[in-house]
Design a protein around this motif. Structure first.
Motif, short mmCIF file in Angstrom:
data_model
loop_
_atom_site.label_atom_id
_atom_site.label_comp_id
_atom_site.label_asym_id
_atom_site.label_seq_id
_atom_site.Cartn_x
_atom_site.Cartn_y
_atom_site.Cartn_z
N TYR A 246 0.85 -1.19 0.00
CA TYR A 246 0.00 0.00 0.00
C TYR A 246 0.88 1.24 0.00
CZ TYR A 246 1.03 -0.19 5.03
OH TYR A 246 1.65 -0.24 6.25
N GLN A 273 -3.47 5.88 -0.29
CA GLN A 273 -3.81 6.19 -1.67
C GLN A 273 -4.23 4.96 -2.46
OE1 GLN A 273 -0.67 8.03 -3.96
NE2 GLN A 273 -2.06 8.74 -5.54
N TRP A 274 -3.50 3.85 -2.29
CA TRP A 274 -3.89 2.63 -2.98
C TRP A 274 -3.43 1.41 -2.20
CZ3 TRP A 274 0.45 -0.14 -4.02
CH2 TRP A 274 1.61 0.51 -4.45
N ILE A 285 -4.54 -3.85 -8.14
CA ILE A 285 -4.38 -2.64 -7.33
C ILE A 285 -5.68 -1.84 -7.35
CG2 ILE A 285 -2.97 -0.59 -6.91
CD1 ILE A 285 -0.84 -1.80 -8.74
N LEU A 286 -6.11 -1.37 -6.20
CA LEU A 286 -7.29 -0.51 -6.08
C LEU A 286 -6.83 0.87 -5.62
CD1 LEU A 286 -10.32 0.01 -6.09
CD2 LEU A 286 -10.45 -1.02 -3.80
N VAL A 287 -7.18 1.88 -6.43
CA VAL A 287 -6.75 3.26 -6.17
C VAL A 287 -7.97 4.12 -5.89
CG1 VAL A 287 -5.44 5.23 -7.07
CG2 VAL A 287 -4.89 2.91 -7.85
N LYS A 289 -9.13 8.01 -5.84
CA LYS A 289 -8.67 9.32 -6.30
C LYS A 289 -8.50 10.29 -5.14
CE LYS A 289 -9.88 13.05 -9.49
NZ LYS A 289 -10.87 13.56 -10.47
N ASN A 291 -8.28 9.27 -1.93
CA ASN A 291 -7.68 8.49 -0.84
C ASN A 291 -8.73 7.79 0.03
OD1 ASN A 291 -5.10 9.51 -1.64
ND2 ASN A 291 -5.50 11.34 -0.42
N LEU A 329 -12.78 5.56 -8.31
CA LEU A 329 -11.80 4.52 -8.04
C LEU A 329 -11.18 4.06 -9.35
CD1 LEU A 329 -13.96 2.35 -5.59
CD2 LEU A 329 -12.41 4.21 -4.99
N GLN A 330 -10.03 3.39 -9.23
CA GLN A 330 -9.36 2.80 -10.39
C GLN A 330 -8.81 1.44 -9.99
OE1 GLN A 330 -6.53 6.00 -11.21
NE2 GLN A 330 -7.60 6.46 -13.12
N LEU A 347 1.67 7.60 -9.14
CA LEU A 347 1.11 6.50 -8.35
C LEU A 347 2.20 5.59 -7.82
CD1 LEU A 347 -2.00 5.60 -10.55
CD2 LEU A 347 -1.99 6.73 -8.32
#
Length: 635
Positions: A246, A273-274, A285-287, A289, A291, A329-330, A347
């Motif tokens: 993370y 952040q991710w 990975i889950l991001v 935007k 936080n 989210l990304q 990132l």
């Protein structure tokens, strides 16, 4: 503060506590009564009609996955008729894809149910699935390969993973899933795939759902988890690189839960952040935007006999207020390839590739990887690429290697003179004099006693950099060379019978590891012969460690490591042997000794350190004489 004030504050506190307890008790009783009334009404209610934006859902059983998703049993609640209708249905699947992956979505929870990477295969040749829509029994629980759940109050507590969403195919690259509270209110997951990109977007749209969410709810809990299947040939080696990583916002480094063969967890109370579910060569990975405000991370490790490596879970907190309209989210589903991850800029995904810290990471990042990628773009065989890389590295450090050989040769030629000094100063109290005489001898002959060690210490970061680079290099994955079918994993020329394994060594024989250990033994024997007699007090122990202990330890250690790494060390040892024989041919001991003798005839300028050493020796000698005089006076 006087006594009366303290008593007054105490009385006020008791009254407030009693009032709060009484109100809470009344509220609980009213809620239970309302739940009973709603349950009776729901049991008598007719089946609901079709939902807006989707067809009527069929009858079905509730999924047991919500407990696994949230980590606790969901609180019992009485839902409205529209909610209730969406608790029953038939699970259906939908796909989106680009040139790099195929995503499978499920209307059950509106989740990503499976991810397949098109450009890669498992070690057995089957499609490479980062996770898939299968159920697995873990410690008495039934869990799905990929799981996603939002826990919120709208107005009752709901777990979105329990519901069958209504799908909406927007385009070839976008799909949406809706959970309805009524005909006009819904929560929507909008997924958008990017062309030729491992990154995809997910928008959790609350703009049509805000009126249903409890306004004083401080946050929304997102539970994301997946089961990581075994992708590579060796369980132990892959497990060493499989963990949760993370990143804190604003940081350039990442954090990891670390390696474990059991269970590991961490509770993070600050912004994140991710979060990455990291495998040896691939990551999910889950991001967020804006936080995540907190994270509770955990993994469990499967047994080596299982077809999976770890069960990952992340309980993530998203801040909520009545003004919140959506969460952006990304997801990244792709390889841990440095050049690919580097494209995502701030990132810092590339930090997932374990290249080492400080100078070791710098060597890998700016020297080894660029050269490796350049050679790989022109040469198909990665065995040849490793050979050329090894030769280039050896040429780079050739001056240091040559300087180390010269220093060792000079020290060997000075051995008779050093023996004479040992005979001249045999007593312990003369140690300072002997040390001073040796330093004068080294200085006069032009010899640096540390000259043989420093070049080796400078080469050490390169050795460690290679140790970190090869097991983490996805470029070697699935690439064969000679008898090795996969340079990223161990090579095996013989596998022991089923059930038999040597502790710490494994159940197979790696030929590259065996050849590497033999070559190390030969190199050590040559070096020992080169420096034999230089330090008669330490050499007996050094001989055992250099000739026997190190090769055996490395043989056991590297038997389960990357064949590419063992091949590199084998080549490095062979080149070292060749260099040593070349140096012996190039360097004439007689001429070198004559040059050293000639150096002793020149005037020697004393260094400041040598001057301080002589001063310390004079003070020590004066103190010794003074003590002798005092003892003589007493007699």
């Amino acid at each position: 503060m006087n006594k009366n004030t303290l008593i007054g504050l105490l009385v006020i506190g008791v009254i407030l506590f009693g009032f709060s307890w009484y109100n809470n008790k009344q509220y609980t009783e009213r809620l239970q009564q309302q739940q009973r009334q709603d349950s009776i009404a729901m049991a008598r209610a007719p089946k609901p009609a079709a939902l807006p934006g989707g067809e009527a859902l069929a009858q079905g059983q509730l999924s047991p996955d919500s407990a696994a998703l949230t980590g606790t049993e969901p609180a019992p609640s009485v839902l409205g008729s529209v909610y209730d209708s969406q608790l029953r249905g038939e699970e259906k699947f939908y796909t989106l894809e680009n040139d790099l992956f195929i995503l499978t979505f499920s209307n059950k929870g509106g989740r990503i149910a499976a991810v397949e990477l098109k450009d890669y295969k498992k070690y057995d040749g089957s499609p490479l699935m980062l996770f898939q829509n299968e159920t697995h029994g873990i410690e008495g629980r039934t869990m799905q390969g990929g799981r996603f759940n939002l826990n919120l109050f709208a107005p009752e507590q709901i777990n979105t993973a329990d519901f069958y969403f209504s799908p909406r195919m927007i385009s070839d690259t976008s799909i949406a899933f809706r959970l309805y509270a009524d005909s006009a209110s819904y929560l929507e997951y909008l997924y958008t795939v990017r062309p030729d990109n491992y990154l995809m977007d997910m928008k959790v749209d609350l703009s049509h759902f805000r009126g249903k969410i409890v306004p004083n709810q401080p946050d929304v809990t997102l539970a994301w988890s997946m089961i990581s299947p075994q992708q590579e040939k060796g369980f132990d080696n892959e497990n060493n690189y499989t963990t949760i990583a993370y990143k804190y916002p604003g940081e350039t480094s990442i954090e990891e839960l670390g390696m474990s063969t059991g269970t590991k967890e961490e509770d993070i109370t600050t912004k994140v952040q991710w979060v990455a579910f990291k495998q040896q060569f691939f990551s999910s990975i889950l991001v967020a935007k804006d936080n995540f405000s907190a994270a509770d991370l955990k993994f469990n490790t499967f047994k080596p006999t299982d077809s999976n490596i770890k069960d990952f879970s992340a309980l993530l907190t998203l801040p909520y207020s009545p003004a919140t309209e959506s969460y952006d989210l990304q997801f990244y589903f792709g390889p841990n390839k440095f050049s690919v991850l580097k494209k995502y800029g701030d990132l810092e995904f590339q930090k997932l590739v374990p290249l080492g810290w400080w100078i070791i990471g710098w060597i890998n990042r700016y020297v080894v990887i660029p050269v490796f990628d350049f050679l790989g773009s022109y040469i198909a065989s990665f065995g040849i690429v490793i050979l050329i890389l090894t030769v280039l590295i050896k040429l780079l450090i050739f001056p240091l290697t040559y300087k180390s050989y010269l220093s060792t040769a000079k020290m060997r030629l000075l051995k008779p003179d050093i023996d004479k000094l040992n005979e001249k100063y045999p007593k312990k109290e003369d140690a300072m004099k002997k040390q001073q005489a040796m330093m004068q001898l080294y200085k006069a002959a032009g010899v640096n006693p540390m000259g043989g060690c420093l070049p080796l210490l400078i080469q050490f970061p390169i050795l460690i950099a290679m140790f970190r680079f090869f097991p983490a290099s996805i470029e070697l994955r699935g690439k064969s060379f000679l008898w090795a079918d996969d340079l990223s994993s161990y090579d095996s020329i013989w596998t022991f019978p089923d059930g038999f394994s040597i502790p710490f060594y494994g159940d197979h024989v790696s030929l590259f590891a065996l050849l590497m250990a033999v070559s190390l033994f030969i190199v050590s024997k040559i070096n020992y012969a080169q420096s034999a007699g230089m330090s008669s007090q330490q050499m007996p122990g050094m001989k055992f460690m250099m000739l026997y202990l190190m090769p055996v330890l490395l043989l056991v250690w590297f038997n389960n490591y990357s064949a590419g790494l063992c091949y590199y060390y084998l080549l490095a040892n062979i080149i070292t042997m060749g260099q040593t024989f070349a140096f012996r041919y190039m360097v004439d001991d007689k001429k070198l000794h004559a040059q050293m003798v000639e150096n002793t005839k020149k005037p020697v300028k004393k260094s400041k350190w040598q001057m301080r050493l002589e001063e310390m020796q004079r003070q020590q000698e004066a103190l010794r004489k003074q003590q002798q005089q005092q003892r003589g006076g007493k007699r």
